[in-house]
Design a protein around this motif. Sequence first.
Motif, PDB file in Angstrom:
ATOM      1  N   PRO A 117      19.333  36.217  29.515  1.00 17.45           N
ATOM      2  CA  PRO A 117      18.029  35.977  28.875  1.00 17.45           C
ATOM      3  C   PRO A 117      18.000  36.285  27.385  1.00 17.45           C
ATOM      4  O   PRO A 117      17.137  35.775  26.659  1.00 17.45           O
ATOM      5  N   ALA A 118      18.942  37.088  26.895  1.00 16.29           N
ATOM      6  CA  ALA A 118      18.949  37.464  25.482  1.00 16.29           C
ATOM      7  C   ALA A 118      19.878  36.589  24.642  1.00 16.29           C
ATOM      8  O   ALA A 118      20.060  36.856  23.455  1.00 16.29           O
ATOM      9  N   ILE A 119      20.447  35.535  25.247  1.00 11.62           N
ATOM     10  CA  ILE A 119      21.389  34.710  24.485  1.00 11.62           C
ATOM     11  C   ILE A 119      20.664  33.939  23.382  1.00 11.62           C
ATOM     12  O   ILE A 119      19.555  33.449  23.563  1.00 11.62           O
ATOM     13  N   VAL A 120      21.314  33.837  22.228  1.00  8.28           N
ATOM     14  CA  VAL A 120      20.800  33.056  21.103  1.00  8.28           C
ATOM     15  C   VAL A 120      21.660  31.804  20.985  1.00  8.28           C
ATOM     16  O   VAL A 120      22.886  31.887  20.914  1.00  8.28           O
ATOM     17  N   CYS A 121      21.022  30.650  20.996  1.00 13.06           N
ATOM     18  CA  CYS A 121      21.727  29.370  20.940  1.00 13.06           C
ATOM     19  C   CYS A 121      21.483  28.739  19.574  1.00 13.06           C
ATOM     20  O   CYS A 121      20.421  28.165  19.327  1.00 13.06           O
ATOM     21  N   CYS A 122      22.448  28.867  18.700  1.00 16.62           N
ATOM     22  CA  CYS A 122      22.310  28.380  17.322  1.00 16.62           C
ATOM     23  C   CYS A 122      23.072  27.079  17.172  1.00 16.62           C
ATOM     24  O   CYS A 122      24.303  27.055  17.276  1.00 16.62           O
ATOM     25  N   SER A 123      22.353  25.993  16.922  1.00 13.86           N
ATOM     26  CA  SER A 123      22.964  24.674  16.781  1.00 13.86           C
ATOM     27  C   SER A 123      22.788  24.184  15.356  1.00 13.86           C
ATOM     28  O   SER A 123      21.665  23.969  14.894  1.00 13.86           O
ATOM     29  N   LEU A 124      23.891  24.004  14.657  1.00 13.46           N
ATOM     30  CA  LEU A 124      23.892  23.399  13.325  1.00 13.46           C
ATOM     31  C   LEU A 124      24.272  21.937  13.504  1.00 13.46           C
ATOM     32  O   LEU A 124      25.406  21.615  13.842  1.00 13.46           O
ATOM     33  N   THR A 125      23.320  21.039  13.273  1.00 16.85           N
ATOM     34  CA  THR A 125      23.546  19.613  13.474  1.00 16.85           C
ATOM     35  C   THR A 125      23.303  18.876  12.162  1.00 16.85           C
ATOM     36  O   THR A 125      22.852  19.457  11.178  1.00 16.85           O
ATOM     37  N   GLY A 126      23.602  17.575  12.156  1.00 17.92           N
ATOM     38  CA  GLY A 126      23.378  16.806  10.945  1.00 17.92           C
ATOM     39  C   GLY A 126      21.912  16.671  10.593  1.00 17.92           C
ATOM     40  O   GLY A 126      21.508  16.879   9.449  1.00 17.92           O
ATOM     41  N   PHE A 127      21.091  16.336  11.612  1.00 22.43           N
ATOM     42  CA  PHE A 127      19.692  16.020  11.344  1.00 22.43           C
ATOM     43  C   PHE A 127      18.710  16.794  12.215  1.00 22.43           C
ATOM     44  O   PHE A 127      17.508  16.523  12.180  1.00 22.43           O
ATOM     45  N   GLY A 128      19.186  17.759  12.981  1.00 19.57           N
ATOM     46  CA  GLY A 128      18.300  18.504  13.850  1.00 19.57           C
ATOM     47  C   GLY A 128      18.159  17.838  15.209  1.00 19.57           C
ATOM     48  O   GLY A 128      18.679  16.745  15.447  1.00 19.57           O
ATOM     49  N   MET A 129      17.448  18.487  16.096  1.00 18.41           N
ATOM     50  CA  MET A 129      17.308  17.996  17.469  1.00 18.41           C
ATOM     51  C   MET A 129      16.070  17.132  17.669  1.00 18.41           C
ATOM     52  O   MET A 129      15.831  16.642  18.766  1.00 18.41           O
ATOM     53  N   THR A 130      15.268  16.982  16.639  1.00 21.09           N
ATOM     54  CA  THR A 130      14.074  16.146  16.723  1.00 21.09           C
ATOM     55  C   THR A 130      14.086  15.164  15.551  1.00 21.09           C
ATOM     56  O   THR A 130      14.862  15.311  14.603  1.00 21.09           O
ATOM     57  N   GLY A 131      13.198  14.171  15.598  1.00 20.85           N
ATOM     58  CA  GLY A 131      13.084  13.221  14.507  1.00 20.85           C
ATOM     59  C   GLY A 131      13.914  11.969  14.733  1.00 20.85           C
ATOM     60  O   GLY A 131      14.797  11.932  15.601  1.00 20.85           O
ATOM     61  N   PRO A 132      13.632  10.916  13.949  1.00 18.87           N
ATOM     62  CA  PRO A 132      14.271   9.614  14.194  1.00 18.87           C
ATOM     63  C   PRO A 132      15.773   9.582  13.946  1.00 18.87           C
ATOM     64  O   PRO A 132      16.452   8.669  14.419  1.00 18.87           O
ATOM     65  N   ARG A 133      16.323  10.544  13.210  1.00 21.44           N
ATOM     66  CA  ARG A 133      17.758  10.555  12.929  1.00 21.44           C
ATOM     67  C   ARG A 133      18.525  11.569  13.770  1.00 21.44           C
ATOM     68  O   ARG A 133      19.701  11.820  13.515  1.00 21.44           O
ATOM     69  N   SER A 134      17.886  12.156  14.756  1.00 25.00           N
ATOM     70  CA  SER A 134      18.513  13.271  15.476  1.00 25.00           C
ATOM     71  C   SER A 134      19.825  12.897  16.165  1.00 25.00           C
ATOM     72  O   SER A 134      20.675  13.763  16.373  1.00 25.00           O
TER      73      SER A 134
END
Length: 426
Positions: A117-134
């Motif tokens: 439950p204490a895990i931190v999930c850090c995702s570095l992506t090009g455009f994020g996980m939302t939006g038209p370019r995700s």
Amino acid sequence: MRPLEDIRIIAIEQYGAGPFGSLHLAELGAEVIKIEDPRHGGDVGRYVPPFARGEDSLFFETFNRNKRSLSLDLSTAAGREVFEDLVGTSDAVYSNLRGDVPDKIGIRYVDLAPLNPAIVCCSLTGFGMTGPRSEEPGYDYILQGLAGWMSLTGDPDGPPTKTGLSLVDYSGGFVAALSLMAGVHAARRDGIGGDCDVSLYDTALSLLTYPATWYLNEGYQPRRMPDSAHPSLVPFQVFRARNGWLVVGCAKEKFWQRLVRALDRPDLANNPRYATFVDRAENREELLAALREIFAERDVQEWLSTLAAAGVPSGPINDVADAIAEPHTHARGLIVETEHPVFGTVRSVRSPVQFGDSVVEHRRAPRRNEDFDVVLRGLLGYDEDRILRYAAAGAFGPDRSAAQPASETGRDADPGNRTSTPGSTR
């Protein structure tokens, strides 16, 4: 202890941006375990030319000091089981993948919270996980164009120009590392982790800073300036001397007064057209024409000595060799050495992050799967039967029919003392 010695990070990372971010965490003491896909030869950074030999490259060495490596095929059920065991004893899962991939491969908080439950999930992506370019891949060059950087860089009469370094990638790595640490702090305080949705696009837009504010509020249109000049502070740019270039910057009124005294030009000091920031900006062209003539009369080093004595901010235009040779580089201990079985002694630039005055002992980047024993036998406590069972099921790659003997790793199998976090299963 180093400040992050009690933090363990599983890194599903590759190439530049992601490994650059976790590099700084590793150099602060965090245990960073790189998960490398055995189906594709591990991190693609291992093969970047021109200084690459087999699965080793100086590019990879640059971004992966002080980390561990485990070959693990997350597409197999057995590989996923090993990964989930690691999640249970770690603080964070860190990745740099396309925006839709973390959800597809199940490494978001909603997927991993039942395990820890204490895990931190850090995702570095090009455009994020939302939006038209995700779902688009993000690369530094593309981001520099898309975020407006290239329109601000280079000579006004030249083509749009990228910065000399991959600054979107590297800045994104810094932002991801900062976000991850904020998440770990919150998880240790509250016992509940979460997602860090970090993107190169967000990072690049945020770095538009005051030009964006000027545009949003006053309709200001930024433009490229001759001689890398500041858009509003005059003079603050490069000038050509008799034998090269130098940078001169008057970011405060006192520096302008010091500059004209150093130039022995009381006519400039007493001219009301140049009296203030606003005056000099309004009369930029005529003032800079005069300054260019003056600086062209002497050599770079003569000017630097004169300006330093007068207290005027200035500096040379170094190439990479000059920058490395700067006495201040070595006084600050910015060059580190590690020993590598292929490249011998590898010299590289250390991380700028610092805490305290302890001396960091740097460890070279790992060979692919070098820490098999450290992670599986030492950290997770797997016995030989379990390792053989997972190997037969393809957890460690299609070419692995048996477990790797401990003697092949060349590393200490002791994973080190760890401190439990609220909500973890250590």
